[in-house]
Design a protein around this motif. Structure first.
Motif, PDB file in Angstrom:
ATOM      1  N   PHE A 241       0.828  -1.205   0.000  1.00  0.00           N
ATOM      2  CA  PHE A 241       0.000   0.000   0.000  1.00  0.00           C
ATOM      3  C   PHE A 241       0.865   1.258   0.000  1.00  0.00           C
ATOM      4  CE2 PHE A 241      -3.361  -2.691   2.331  1.00  0.00           C
ATOM      5  CZ  PHE A 241      -3.973  -3.034   1.131  1.00  0.00           C
ATOM      6  N   ARG A 242       1.946   1.237   0.764  1.00  0.00           N
ATOM      7  CA  ARG A 242       2.852   2.394   0.777  1.00  0.00           C
ATOM      8  C   ARG A 242       3.486   2.621  -0.588  1.00  0.00           C
ATOM      9  NH1 ARG A 242       6.038   0.971   6.393  1.00  0.00           N
ATOM     10  NH2 ARG A 242       4.749   2.151   7.856  1.00  0.00           N
ATOM     11  N   LYS A 243       3.801   1.522  -1.275  1.00  0.00           N
ATOM     12  CA  LYS A 243       4.370   1.647  -2.618  1.00  0.00           C
ATOM     13  C   LYS A 243       3.364   2.290  -3.564  1.00  0.00           C
ATOM     14  CE  LYS A 243       7.628   0.974  -5.664  1.00  0.00           C
ATOM     15  NZ  LYS A 243       8.919   1.687  -5.583  1.00  0.00           N
ATOM     16  N   SER A 244       2.097   1.945  -3.435  1.00  0.00           N
ATOM     17  CA  SER A 244       1.058   2.579  -4.253  1.00  0.00           C
ATOM     18  C   SER A 244       1.035   4.082  -4.015  1.00  0.00           C
ATOM     19  CB  SER A 244      -0.313   1.988  -3.933  1.00  0.00           C
ATOM     20  OG  SER A 244      -0.382   0.629  -4.277  1.00  0.00           O
ATOM     21  N   LEU A 245       1.122   4.476  -2.749  1.00  0.00           N
ATOM     22  CA  LEU A 245       1.167   5.906  -2.422  1.00  0.00           C
ATOM     23  C   LEU A 245       2.398   6.573  -3.037  1.00  0.00           C
ATOM     24  CD1 LEU A 245       0.152   6.197   1.351  1.00  0.00           C
ATOM     25  CD2 LEU A 245      -1.041   7.189  -0.600  1.00  0.00           C
ATOM     26  N   GLU A 246       3.517   5.912  -2.899  1.00  0.00           N
ATOM     27  CA  GLU A 246       4.784   6.444  -3.435  1.00  0.00           C
ATOM     28  C   GLU A 246       4.680   6.681  -4.940  1.00  0.00           C
ATOM     29  OE1 GLU A 246       9.080   4.457  -4.353  1.00  0.00           O
ATOM     30  OE2 GLU A 246       8.283   4.111  -2.336  1.00  0.00           O
ATOM     31  N   LEU A 247       3.915   5.825  -5.625  1.00  0.00           N
ATOM     32  CA  LEU A 247       3.771   5.929  -7.079  1.00  0.00           C
ATOM     33  C   LEU A 247       2.633   6.857  -7.496  1.00  0.00           C
ATOM     34  CD1 LEU A 247       4.402   2.187  -7.991  1.00  0.00           C
ATOM     35  CD2 LEU A 247       5.902   4.120  -8.505  1.00  0.00           C
ATOM     36  N   GLY A 248       2.013   7.516  -6.519  1.00  0.00           N
ATOM     37  CA  GLY A 248       1.038   8.553  -6.853  1.00  0.00           C
ATOM     38  C   GLY A 248      -0.420   8.184  -6.695  1.00  0.00           C
ATOM     39  N   MET A 249      -0.716   6.965  -6.266  1.00  0.00           N
ATOM     40  CA  MET A 249      -2.109   6.587  -6.064  1.00  0.00           C
ATOM     41  C   MET A 249      -2.592   7.168  -4.740  1.00  0.00           C
ATOM     42  SD  MET A 249      -3.773   2.759  -6.013  1.00  0.00           S
ATOM     43  CE  MET A 249      -5.525   2.522  -5.710  1.00  0.00           C
ATOM     44  N   ALA A 250      -3.784   7.738  -4.760  1.00  0.00           N
ATOM     45  CA  ALA A 250      -4.356   8.306  -3.532  1.00  0.00           C
ATOM     46  C   ALA A 250      -5.871   8.273  -3.656  1.00  0.00           C
ATOM     47  CB  ALA A 250      -3.856   9.726  -3.317  1.00  0.00           C
ATOM     48  N   ASP A 251      -6.500   7.269  -3.064  1.00  0.00           N
ATOM     49  CA  ASP A 251      -7.960   7.242  -3.035  1.00  0.00           C
ATOM     50  C   ASP A 251      -8.438   6.673  -1.707  1.00  0.00           C
ATOM     51  OD1 ASP A 251      -7.852   4.450  -3.182  1.00  0.00           O
ATOM     52  OD2 ASP A 251      -8.367   4.376  -5.299  1.00  0.00           O
ATOM     53  N   VAL A 252      -9.731   6.721  -1.497  1.00  0.00           N
ATOM     54  CA  VAL A 252     -10.310   6.344  -0.214  1.00  0.00           C
ATOM     55  C   VAL A 252      -9.956   4.907   0.161  1.00  0.00           C
ATOM     56  CG1 VAL A 252     -12.481   5.917   0.992  1.00  0.00           C
ATOM     57  CG2 VAL A 252     -12.182   8.011  -0.319  1.00  0.00           C
ATOM     58  N   ASP A 253     -10.126   3.970  -0.782  1.00  0.00           N
ATOM     59  CA  ASP A 253      -9.871   2.561  -0.478  1.00  0.00           C
ATOM     60  C   ASP A 253      -8.431   2.336  -0.030  1.00  0.00           C
ATOM     61  OD1 ASP A 253     -12.402   1.639  -0.905  1.00  0.00           O
ATOM     62  OD2 ASP A 253     -12.054   0.984  -2.953  1.00  0.00           O
ATOM     63  N   LEU A 254      -7.513   3.013  -0.681  1.00  0.00           N
ATOM     64  CA  LEU A 254      -6.107   2.853  -0.303  1.00  0.00           C
ATOM     65  C   LEU A 254      -5.878   3.346   1.123  1.00  0.00           C
ATOM     66  CD1 LEU A 254      -3.161   2.226  -0.765  1.00  0.00           C
ATOM     67  CD2 LEU A 254      -2.947   4.368  -2.044  1.00  0.00           C
ATOM     68  N   TYR A 255      -6.370   4.525   1.438  1.00  0.00           N
ATOM     69  CA  TYR A 255      -6.159   5.063   2.783  1.00  0.00           C
ATOM     70  C   TYR A 255      -6.830   4.196   3.845  1.00  0.00           C
ATOM     71  CZ  TYR A 255      -4.164   9.364   0.889  1.00  0.00           C
ATOM     72  OH  TYR A 255      -3.352  10.273   0.255  1.00  0.00           O
ATOM     73  N   LEU A 256      -8.035   3.712   3.554  1.00  0.00           N
ATOM     74  CA  LEU A 256      -8.737   2.893   4.551  1.00  0.00           C
ATOM     75  C   LEU A 256      -8.059   1.543   4.752  1.00  0.00           C
ATOM     76  CD1 LEU A 256     -12.502   3.690   3.880  1.00  0.00           C
ATOM     77  CD2 LEU A 256     -10.951   4.670   5.583  1.00  0.00           C
ATOM     78  N   HIS A 257      -7.518   0.971   3.683  1.00  0.00           N
ATOM     79  CA  HIS A 257      -6.798  -0.297   3.853  1.00  0.00           C
ATOM     80  C   HIS A 257      -5.461  -0.078   4.564  1.00  0.00           C
ATOM     81  CE1 HIS A 257      -9.746  -2.147   1.114  1.00  0.00           C
ATOM     82  NE2 HIS A 257      -9.373  -3.258   1.714  1.00  0.00           N
ATOM     83  N   LEU A 258      -4.821   1.045   4.288  1.00  0.00           N
ATOM     84  CA  LEU A 258      -3.632   1.395   5.073  1.00  0.00           C
ATOM     85  C   LEU A 258      -3.995   1.479   6.554  1.00  0.00           C
ATOM     86  CD1 LEU A 258      -1.805   4.174   3.018  1.00  0.00           C
ATOM     87  CD2 LEU A 258      -0.696   2.179   4.030  1.00  0.00           C
ATOM     88  N   GLY A 259      -5.090   2.179   6.824  1.00  0.00           N
ATOM     89  CA  GLY A 259      -5.534   2.318   8.209  1.00  0.00           C
ATOM     90  C   GLY A 259      -5.871   0.984   8.845  1.00  0.00           C
ATOM     91  N   SER A 260      -6.471   0.098   8.057  1.00  0.00           N
ATOM     92  CA  SER A 260      -6.801  -1.232   8.571  1.00  0.00           C
ATOM     93  C   SER A 260      -5.544  -1.995   8.969  1.00  0.00           C
ATOM     94  CB  SER A 260      -7.586  -2.012   7.512  1.00  0.00           C
ATOM     95  OG  SER A 260      -7.852  -3.323   7.937  1.00  0.00           O
ATOM     96  N   CYS A 261      -4.493  -1.868   8.161  1.00  0.00           N
ATOM     97  CA  CYS A 261      -3.224  -2.527   8.491  1.00  0.00           C
ATOM     98  C   CYS A 261      -2.637  -1.952   9.776  1.00  0.00           C
ATOM     99  CB  CYS A 261      -2.232  -2.362   7.348  1.00  0.00           C
ATOM    100  SG  CYS A 261      -2.591  -3.350   5.892  1.00  0.00           S
ATOM    101  N   TYR A 262      -2.612  -0.623   9.865  1.00  0.00           N
ATOM    102  CA  TYR A 262      -2.064   0.005  11.071  1.00  0.00           C
ATOM    103  C   TYR A 262      -2.860  -0.419  12.311  1.00  0.00           C
ATOM    104  CZ  TYR A 262       1.073   3.152   8.502  1.00  0.00           C
ATOM    105  OH  TYR A 262       2.081   3.675   7.717  1.00  0.00           O
ATOM    106  N   ARG A 263      -4.187  -0.468  12.176  1.00  0.00           N
ATOM    107  CA  ARG A 263      -5.028  -0.877  13.316  1.00  0.00           C
ATOM    108  C   ARG A 263      -4.725  -2.308  13.728  1.00  0.00           C
ATOM    109  NH1 ARG A 263     -10.450  -2.860  13.502  1.00  0.00           N
ATOM    110  NH2 ARG A 263     -10.712  -2.402  11.283  1.00  0.00           N
ATOM    111  N   ALA A 264      -4.577  -3.200  12.728  1.00  0.00           N
ATOM    112  CA  ALA A 264      -4.280  -4.608  13.017  1.00  0.00           C
ATOM    113  C   ALA A 264      -2.920  -4.760  13.692  1.00  0.00           C
ATOM    114  CB  ALA A 264      -4.329  -5.431  11.732  1.00  0.00           C
TER     115      ALA A 264
END
Length: 220
Positions: free
Chosen positions: A125-148
């Motif tokens: 997910f971080r690599k997706s961000l690094e490559l310029g992707m930024a949408d709701v699903d990406l941020y929420l799945h990032l958050g889900s990983c951090y929460r887990a």
């Protein structure tokens, strides 16, 4: 009007049958053409014939091993079939060929997330961000990983970034409510859940979460 609907359905079914026949005829005429098998596979995806799609993508890849799009689409099909290990292999093969595909890093992350491999998913997910992707699903799945992984502060920040990206998406407020509840910030969590309901009155999961919060706080 009912007759019009029946006629439209019959027309659509005829179009699907014609497309199916045309694509299979193309494969029969050009069996060594990877693109032809790829097109047939995509048709099977569109008609939700995922096993047939899987077989056609595999044939395309056998004919053209460096066909990155075929690897990516095969991986998507395998993920749909819940064959996560095989999907991971296909995503990684495709990304070796085209490493700048942000969306495919995201899909790899989803595959890893589904296996509860949260640290690995976080990297994708971080690599997706690094490559310029930024949408709701990406941020929420990032958050889900951090929460887990127990990092609730980072999980909360991901929700706020999702809010900025799309402030009208109810799911963000539901996720935020869960994270705030886990931190004991129950009044803020209630506000988040109520905002989710305001945006989507039929959002079943948020009613469940709000009910649990009320039970915990003695409001019911």
């Amino acid at each position: 009007r009912r007759q019009d609907g029946e006629n439209e359905n019959a027309h659509n079914e005829q179009q699907i049958e014609n497309a199916n026949n045309t694509l299979h005829r193309a494969v029969a005429l050009m069996p060594k053409d990877a693109e032809v098998h790829y097109n047939l596979a995509n048709f099977h995806c569109d008609t939700q014939q995922f096993e047939a799609a899987k077989n056609a993508f595999q044939k395309a890849i056998k004919l053209a091993p460096d066909f990155a799009k075929a690897h990516f689409n095969l991986a998507n099909v395998l993920r749909e079939l819940k064959q996560f290990k095989s999907a991971e292999t296909s995503y990684r093969t495709g990304l070796k060929l085209e490493p700048q595909q942000a969306k495919m890093h995201f899909h790899l992350g989803l595959t890893l997330h589904a296996q509860k491999r949260f640290k690995d998913a976080l990297k994708s997910f971080r690599k997706s961000l690094e490559l310029g992707m930024a949408d709701v699903d990406l941020y929420l799945h990032l958050g889900s990983c951090y929460r887990a992984l127990g990092d609730l502060e980072q999980a909360e920040q991901c929700c706020y970034k999702a809010q900025i990206t799309d402030p009208q998406y109810a799911g963000t407020y539901n996720h935020l409510g869960i994270i705030l509840s886990a931190q004991g910030r129950l009044q803020e969590a209630e506000t988040a859940y109520l905002k989710a309901i305001e945006l989507d009155a039929d959002y079943v999961a948020v009613y469940k979460n709000l009910g649990l919060l009320y039970t915990d706080t003695g409001k019911v």
